[in-house]
Motif scaffolding. Structure first.
Motif, PDB file in Angstrom:
ATOM      1  N   THR A   1       0.775  -1.106  -0.162  1.00  0.00           N
ATOM      2  CA  THR A   1      -0.002  -0.033  -0.138  1.00  0.00           C
ATOM      3  C   THR A   1       1.038   1.145  -0.068  1.00  0.00           C
ATOM      4  N   ILE A   2       0.621   2.091  -1.052  1.00  0.00           N
ATOM      5  CA  ILE A   2       1.469   3.444  -1.242  1.00  0.00           C
ATOM      6  C   ILE A   2       0.626   4.494  -1.126  1.00  0.00           C
ATOM      7  N   THR A   3       0.805   5.396  -0.040  1.00  0.00           N
ATOM      8  CA  THR A   3       0.034   6.705   0.140  1.00  0.00           C
ATOM      9  C   THR A   3       0.730   7.924   0.236  1.00  0.00           C
ATOM     10  N   ALA A   4       0.423   8.922  -0.484  1.00  0.00           N
ATOM     11  CA  ALA A   4       0.890  10.223  -0.589  1.00  0.00           C
ATOM     12  C   ALA A   4      -0.172  11.212  -0.654  1.00  0.00           C
ATOM     13  N   GLU A   5      -0.452  12.007   0.523  1.00  0.00           N
ATOM     14  CA  GLU A   5      -1.284  12.968   0.559  1.00  0.00           C
ATOM     15  C   GLU A   5      -2.698  12.292   0.392  1.00  0.00           C
ATOM     16  N   ASN A   6      -3.574  12.829  -0.422  1.00  0.00           N
ATOM     17  CA  ASN A   6      -4.949  12.323  -0.705  1.00  0.00           C
ATOM     18  C   ASN A   6      -5.014  10.983  -1.860  1.00  0.00           C
ATOM     19  N   LYS A   7      -3.705  10.413  -1.963  1.00  0.00           N
ATOM     20  CA  LYS A   7      -3.851   9.320  -3.118  1.00  0.00           C
ATOM     21  C   LYS A   7      -3.361   8.206  -2.324  1.00  0.00           C
ATOM     22  N   THR A   8      -3.906   7.022  -2.665  1.00  0.00           N
ATOM     23  CA  THR A   8      -3.257   5.620  -2.096  1.00  0.00           C
ATOM     24  C   THR A   8      -3.685   4.475  -3.287  1.00  0.00           C
ATOM     25  N   GLU A   9      -2.435   3.853  -3.370  1.00  0.00           N
ATOM     26  CA  GLU A   9      -2.847   2.709  -4.462  1.00  0.00           C
ATOM     27  C   GLU A   9      -1.902   1.454  -3.646  1.00  0.00           C
ATOM     28  N   THR A  10      -2.622   0.429  -4.164  1.00  0.00           N
ATOM     29  CA  THR A  10      -2.228  -0.953  -3.351  1.00  0.00           C
ATOM     30  C   THR A  10      -1.870  -1.987  -4.746  1.00  0.00           C
ATOM     31  N   LYS A  11      -0.585  -2.506  -4.478  1.00  0.00           N
ATOM     32  CA  LYS A  11       0.107  -3.206  -5.643  1.00  0.00           C
ATOM     33  C   LYS A  11       0.290  -4.482  -4.980  1.00  0.00           C
ATOM     34  N   LYS A  12       0.122  -5.554  -5.616  1.00  0.00           N
ATOM     35  CA  LYS A  12       0.539  -6.780  -5.102  1.00  0.00           C
ATOM     36  C   LYS A  12       1.708  -7.490  -5.713  1.00  0.00           C
ATOM     37  N   VAL A  13       2.732  -7.690  -4.946  1.00  0.00           N
ATOM     38  CA  VAL A  13       4.088  -8.220  -5.255  1.00  0.00           C
ATOM     39  C   VAL A  13       4.449  -9.413  -4.662  1.00  0.00           C
ATOM     40  N   THR A  14       5.023 -10.306  -5.634  1.00  0.00           N
ATOM     41  CA  THR A  14       5.383 -11.581  -5.418  1.00  0.00           C
ATOM     42  C   THR A  14       7.085 -11.675  -5.604  1.00  0.00           C
ATOM     43  N   LEU A  15       7.906 -12.140  -4.448  1.00  0.00           N
ATOM     44  CA  LEU A  15       9.162 -12.135  -4.609  1.00  0.00           C
ATOM     45  C   LEU A  15       9.896 -13.221  -4.005  1.00  0.00           C
ATOM     46  N   ASP A  16      10.717 -13.698  -4.753  1.00  0.00           N
ATOM     47  CA  ASP A  16      11.911 -14.714  -3.917  1.00  0.00           C
ATOM     48  C   ASP A  16      12.479 -14.037  -3.101  1.00  0.00           C
TER      49      ASP A  16
END
Length: 986
Positions: free
Chosen positions: A805-820
């Motif tokens: 979850t990335i948030t800056a001021e009034n904007k939020t985005e959620t990105k799904k990440v899979t990593l070894d």
């Protein structure tokens, strides 16, 4: 008639005690003796139990012990042959201190209690564990666990309070429901919640963990008594360590080796012989040691190197009286707080109960007897021989001097020609100093003594063969004497009505040269203030019944009640501790070791170098004649001011001030004071500890120790939470494996010559662990879209998927990440800042702060700026030209111009325009409008200029061709300069 019988009985008893003291012949071994004495014909196979030796575990209040040591001794060979030393310990049920829980399995292990298992709950059976339904035996997996807490003490916890347990655990409460008598009990470890549960009155809260191969078992149990308003009342806590001690067959511990382990016991034997050489301390296992006396016949006792909890609380404790060990008499063999003469196996002190059979809790008056005998005590400076000493209730006193005899130097006093006995007159005095330091003192040095005395090394006299010493008391000179090398300085004072030496100093060396100094081999001082021990004198609960030149006898003044859980002071330091139990169990103890007189030297141990404004540990030790041992309760002074007393380990912490020299002094009543002077060193470098950014449970990593310049440090001792874990190698590196339990740990690195380095370490749970880093534009402004580059890395130990979850001021985005593990992924995030200043960008649980500038104004195209600039220059030029022409025309109208025509005037205007925007033509034409050249008289050698009218009518080119820029006549040059200046001015 009854009173007469009692008096007669007492006199007979006193006579027997005096007779025993008068005859120092070897006596029969006393019951419960910790000392094995060949001279007393003791059995060659002898067993020590915790009731006899305090280095073994004994829960006195609950009456449980499990350990014993049996030795088969070959006295003639002064040894214990192979497999003739046996240590046995076994498990036993032990009632929890919160007794409603029943019992757990306990096993004593080298002086401390260890957890060995639970017995499945059975209703009404106090030998079982009420909070578990499993039978658990840790010994079946060859492991035992230290018992950390076993308490039934009431503790109260409010909503803002914490109850601190061991190993980083804490209890808290939340959500209190007064009406429902419920609340939420929270157990944390190192700040992380490990269990929370809603509990009510009379509830047991249990936290279980999987331990090694043993399985999942309760490690913390808490009994909730109930609520008192909004406060929780806890009345039972039990906790065991989660770190095991392995006890497998074949494991070596000191001189012993484990020979068998089963569900109920551990046995050890010595695989090799154990030599018992005179005046030697032999390690049997860990802290359990054999102290062999310096005697021709084999004599030894068990001692503890590092004190057990019981020994720390009750130093110098005697044998335990209980139903299986009915003891009615104690001396130096079964009570180290009393003196004992090992040379002839005779006692000098004795404590006894004048009863037959068992001792009852109420002891009538005059049934507790304490007797002590004066004995010859050697000066620590051995050339002085001996003085008479007497121990009274754990304290050592001076009793008198023995007139010097050259034929018996060791048993007489070197610096007196008189027999002096304070004791026969009912007085004794404290020994204040008794040392053999052989210390060097420069002339001018002032030696601090006790009770306000000081000795000044004034100056050398008679060609450096003698020294002038000045003794002062409270600043006033009381004696001045000139002493030669090898002689004594002696000061006498009135003590108990008799003038006797109270201060003596032996001058061993006098040196005269570039640096004048003396050496003092020994100093002895007694107090001028006496202690009254005459018949009838009461000392706490005891009364003096008899005083002689060599003996004292005390009895209890009144009836004494041995009530449960009490400590009863008999006299001075002599105390009885009674168990908190229905069954009578007790033992005597003192704060000082009576078998080693208290006038031995003190020693101050501290770092070789001390540094300004840096803390350090000061340790005080005393020499018991065989070893240096920690001394608790010693007063430590710095530059004459007390900084406190040493703890049970003989230690005290102190931080010096600014750069300078400090005088440290340690003192305690009955001990020779010690002093040391230290000058602070320059500030030293602090060690630096480097570890990976992320540390995971049970995943080994390399730790590095360097100095502040980055140079590797070899041999640095590294500790974790104050427990030593290893030493750095030649690369300044130590491989470390973290604990299995995640949480906070403190690492420290120590190396002589450096300040200790400290490093916090967070151990993470194994699994995926994602972290982010970001990249931002150099400038960000309000209202302008910003693109953030984000790199997500899995620094954990396993592959994983996370929603970022990335948030800056009034904007939020959620990105799904899979990593070894150890892989990365790049993300982008854009937002348009709305507020200038510091702006937070939150990515998961990480926060990054960026700076946003103010909103910029309307931007003007660059082409417009260029066109505007050109137009402005043209306008300015036009204004200048028109202004100049107007002024020129006005000037022409004012001047008479003969033969000047209209077309000539126009030609001049044309020439002027050519000069502003063209080449040299303007220069010659503008020169025509200048005033005439200077008269010829002032320039006779130069050609006369033509008349002005003619110059004006000739073509400009004529002058341009005739004159170059270098050969124009001076008159023309000057007129042109004036014309240019006038033009520039206008």
């Amino acid at each position: 008639m009854i009173k007469k019988i009692k008096v007669l009985s007492l006199l007979v008893l006193l006579g027997l005690i005096l007779a025993a003291f008068a005859a120092p012949a070897a006596a029969a071994a006393i019951k419960g003796s910790n000392v094995w004495d060949q001279e007393q014909s003791m059995s060659s196979t002898y067993t020590w139990t915790p009731a006899m030796y305090s280095g073994l575990w004994y829960d006195l209040d609950r009456g449980v012990y499990t350990e014993n040591i049996t030795l088969t001794i070959s006295a003639s060979d002064r040894q214990i042959n192979a497999e003739n030393a046996e240590y046995i310990t076994e498990t036993k049920p032990l009632r929890f201190n919160y007794s409603d829980w029943g019992s757990y399995r306990v096993i004593g292990w080298q002086g401390e209690p260890y957890f060995a298992g639970y017995t499945r709950s059975s209703s009404g059976n106090n030998s079982t564990t009420q909070f578990t339904n499993s039978n658990i035996s840790t010994l079946s997996d060859e492991k035992i666990y230290p018992v950390l807490i076993d308490s039934a003490e009431e503790k109260r916890i409010g909503s803002s309070d914490t109850y601190t347990l061991e190993n980083g655990y804490k209890l808290k409460i939340e959500d209190v429901n007064e009406s429902g008598k419920q609340f939420r009990l929270i157990l944390e470890r190192n700040g992380n919640v490990v269990k929370n549960e809603t509990v009510s009155n009379n509830t047991t809260f249990v936290y279980e963990r999987s331990l090694d191969d043993v399985g999942t078992i309760p490690v913390v149990a808490v009994h909730v008594k109930g609520l008192d308003g909004t406060t929780a009342v806890i009345d039972g806590v039990f906790q065991i360590s989660e770190s095991s001690t392995e006890v497998y067959t074949g494991k070596s511990i000191g001189a012993m080796e484990i020979t068998s382990v089963n569900n109920t016991s551990i046995k050890m034997k010595n695989p090799s012989r154990i030599k018992l050489d005179a005046d030697r301390t032999v390690t049997l296992m860990n802290h359990i040691k054999i102290d062999v006396k310096d005697t021709s016949k084999l004599k030894f006792e068990f001692i503890s190197d590092s004190k057990t909890d019981r020994e720390k609380e009750y130093p110098n404790m005697g044998a335990v009286y209980d139903s299986s060990n009915v003891i009615r008499s104690w001396n130096g063999m079964n009570f180290p707080g009393l003196t004992f003469n090992y040379n002839n196996s005779s006692e000098t002190e004795n404590l006894s109960f004048d009863v037959s059979g068992s001792i009852s809790r109420s002891v009538p008056a005059k049934q507790i007897l304490y007797a002590t005998n004066a004995y010859n005590e050697s000066f620590n400076y051995s050339d002085w021989g001996s003085y008479q000493s007497v121990n009274i209730g754990g304290d050592n006193y001076f009793a008198g001097y023995i007139r010097y005899s050259s034929s018996d130097k060791n048993n007489t006093t070197n610096f007196t020609d008189s027999n002096v006995s304070l004791l026969k007159d009912g007085d004794v005095s404290k020994v204040l100093i008794n040392n053999d330091s052989n210390r060097q003192y420069d002339t001018g040095s002032n030696i601090s003594l006790e009770e306000g005395y000081s000795l000044l090394v004034s100056n050398l006299t008679e060609n450096g063969s003698r020294v002038n010493l000045v003794l002062k008391k409270d600043g006033t000179t009381v004696k001045e004497a000139t002493i030669s090398q090898g002689n004594n300085f002696v000061y006498e004072a009135n003590v108990g009505g008799t003038s006797i030496p109270i201060i003596a100093a032996r001058i061993t060396t006098i040196f005269s040269g570039s640096n004048e100094f003396i050496k003092i081999g020994g100093i002895f001082q007694i107090s001028a203030n006496t202690t009254d021990v005459s018949p009838g004198k009461t000392v706490e609960n005891m009364r003096v019944e008899y005083t002689g030149s060599n003996a004292l006898i005390f009895t209890n003044t009144n009836s004494i009640n041995l009530s449960r859980g009490s400590d009863i002071l008999l006299m001075n330091n002599l105390t009885l501790h009674v168990a908190d139990s229905d069954e009578l169990r007790f033992f005597p103890y003192t704060q000082t070791n009576g078998s080693k007189v208290s006038t031995y030297n003190l020693k101050i141990e501290m770092p070789d170098a001390i540094y300004p404004n840096e803390g350090m540990t000061i340790r005080v030790e005393y020499n018991d004649g065989d070893n240096w041992k920690e001394l608790s309760g010693a007063t430590v002074k710095v530059d004459g001011s007390s900084i406190g007393e040493t703890d049970s380990n003989g230690a005290i912490s102190y931080t010096v001030g600014e750069y300078g020299t400090y005088e440290f002094r340690a003192e305690k009543s009955g001990y020779s004071a010690a002093s040391v002077s230290k000058t602070t060193a320059e500030n030293r470098e602090m060690l630096q500890i480097t570890i990976p950014d992320y540390v995971f449970a049970e995943n080994a990593f390399d730790l590095y120790v360097t100095d502040e310049t980055g140079a590797k440090i070899v041999g640095a001792a590294v500790s974790k939470n104050d427990n030593h874990i290893g030493t750095t190698d030649e690369n300044g590196m130590l491989n470390v494996t973290p604990d299995s339990m995640p949480g906070y740990y403190e690492l420290s690195a120590y190396r002589t010559g450096y300040r200790t380095g400290i490093k916090d370490m967070w151990v993470l749970e194994n699994g995926p662990y994602f972290v982010a880093t970001i990249g931002t534009p150099d400038q960000m402004t309000v209202g302008k879209t910003v693109k953030i580059n984000i790199t997500i890395e899995n620094v954990g130990t396993e592959k994983g998927t996370r929603e970022i979850t990335i948030t800056a001021e009034n904007k939020t985005e959620t990105k799904k990440v899979t990593l070894d593990s150890e892989k990365t992924k790049d993300l982008t995030f854009s937002f348009k800042p709305e507020t200038a200043g510091q702006t937070a960008i939150v990515i998961g649980n990480q926060t990054f702060t960026v700076t946003v500038g103010e909103k910029e104004g309307t931007e003007i195209p660059r082409s417009w700026i260029l066109i505007g600039g050109v137009l402005l220059i043209i306008i300015i030029a036009a204004v200048v030209i028109l202004t100049y022409l107007g002024e020129r025309e006005a000037d022409d109208k004012k001047k008479p111009r003969n033969n000047q025509k209209k077309n000539q005037n126009q030609t001049q205007k044309a020439g002027l325009f050519g000069g502003l925007f063209g080449g040299s033509e303007n220069k010659s034409k503008s020169a025509k409008s200048k005033p005439a050249a200077k008269p010829a008289a002032k320039s006779a050698s130069k050609p006369a200029p033509k008349p002005a009218a003619k110059q004006a009518s000739e073509p400009t080119a004529k002058y341009s061709n005739k004159y170059s820029s270098s050969n124009k006549p001076p008159e023309l040059k000057n007129s042109q300069k004036r014309a240019r200046k006038e033009q520039e001015k206008k």
